[in-house]
Write an enzyme that holds these catalytic residues in place. Structure first.
Site, PDB file in Angstrom:
ATOM      1  N   HIS A  49       0.833  -1.216   0.000  1.00  9.68           N
ATOM      2  CA  HIS A  49       0.000   0.000   0.000  1.00  9.68           C
ATOM      3  C   HIS A  49       0.862   1.258   0.000  1.00  9.68           C
ATOM      4  CE1 HIS A  49      -3.219   2.806   1.324  1.00  9.68           C
ATOM      5  NE2 HIS A  49      -4.025   1.896   0.840  1.00  9.68           N
ATOM      6  N   ILE A  55       1.654   4.881   1.404  1.00  7.92           N
ATOM      7  CA  ILE A  55       0.683   5.712   2.122  1.00  7.92           C
ATOM      8  C   ILE A  55       0.071   4.848   3.222  1.00  7.92           C
ATOM      9  CG2 ILE A  55      -1.518   6.942   1.960  1.00  7.92           C
ATOM     10  CD1 ILE A  55      -0.886   7.470  -0.988  1.00  7.92           C
ATOM     11  N   GLY A  58      -6.020   4.440   5.570  1.00  8.31           N
ATOM     12  CA  GLY A  58      -6.918   5.168   6.465  1.00  8.31           C
ATOM     13  C   GLY A  58      -7.471   4.307   7.578  1.00  8.31           C
ATOM     14  N   VAL A  59      -7.754   3.051   7.280  1.00  5.00           N
ATOM     15  CA  VAL A  59      -8.303   2.154   8.292  1.00  5.00           C
ATOM     16  C   VAL A  59      -7.306   1.966   9.443  1.00  5.00           C
ATOM     17  CG1 VAL A  59      -7.586   0.009   7.184  1.00  5.00           C
ATOM     18  CG2 VAL A  59      -9.616   0.030   8.639  1.00  5.00           C
ATOM     19  N   GLU A  63      -7.742   2.759  13.369  1.00  8.75           N
ATOM     20  CA  GLU A  63      -7.395   1.768  14.388  1.00  8.75           C
ATOM     21  C   GLU A  63      -6.452   2.368  15.425  1.00  8.75           C
ATOM     22  OE1 GLU A  63      -6.953  -1.577  16.740  1.00  8.75           O
ATOM     23  OE2 GLU A  63      -8.496  -1.195  15.231  1.00  8.75           O
TER      24      GLU A  63
END
Length: 144
Positions: A49, A55, A58-59, A63
């Site tokens: 990723h 990057i 977002g998840v 978290e």
């Protein structure tokens, strides 16, 4: 109050590669908590990723916020030692800027309310004082 990674590992069940909080820098019972995550190129998520343009997903930012919220509830002594946190909801999540290797993610959670064992937080993630993400998070605790 300041907690380092070893202190946090005594509170949360998460471990590598899923412990996403390196430091707690502030804690105010009934109000807020601030944590830090040092983002490095060695994070496993960067293998895919994305290999040519890493990057932080977002998840994982969400978290990390949730883990800081878990530390809040434990420090506030509102949950037991034999309980583990469960993420139960996300509302109003927004991602404003990418988080890159080398960034220091500052995670601030403001306690909105606690009702029937559900903690509601307003979370903000910043890098160098610039907002990169925000969300309203809900978490609870259950026996191990």
């Amino acid at each position: 109050m300041e907690l380092n990674t070893l202190d946090i590992m005594k509170l949360l069940p998460h471990r590598y590669p899923f412990l996403l909080v390196d430091r707690i820098t502030e804690f105010e019972a009934g109000k807020r908590i601030i944590g830090k995550k040092n983002v490095t190129i060695n994070e496993p998520c960067f293998l895919g990723h994305f290999p040519e343009h890493p990057i932080m997903p977002g998840v994982l930012i969400l978290e990390a916020m949730a883990q800081v919220g878990g530390v809040y509830a434990i420090l506030a002594k509102e949950v037991g030692e034999n309980q583990v946190p469960y993420f139960v909801g996300i509302d109003k999540a927004k991602f404003r800027k990418p988080v890159l290797p080398g960034d220091v993610l500052t995670l601030e959670l403001e306690l909105l309310k606690v009702r029937r064992g559900i903690y509601n937080f307003k979370g903000t993630a910043t890098v160098d004082g610039k907002r990169v993400a925000e969300a309203e998070l809900k978490a609870t605790f259950a026996d191990k």
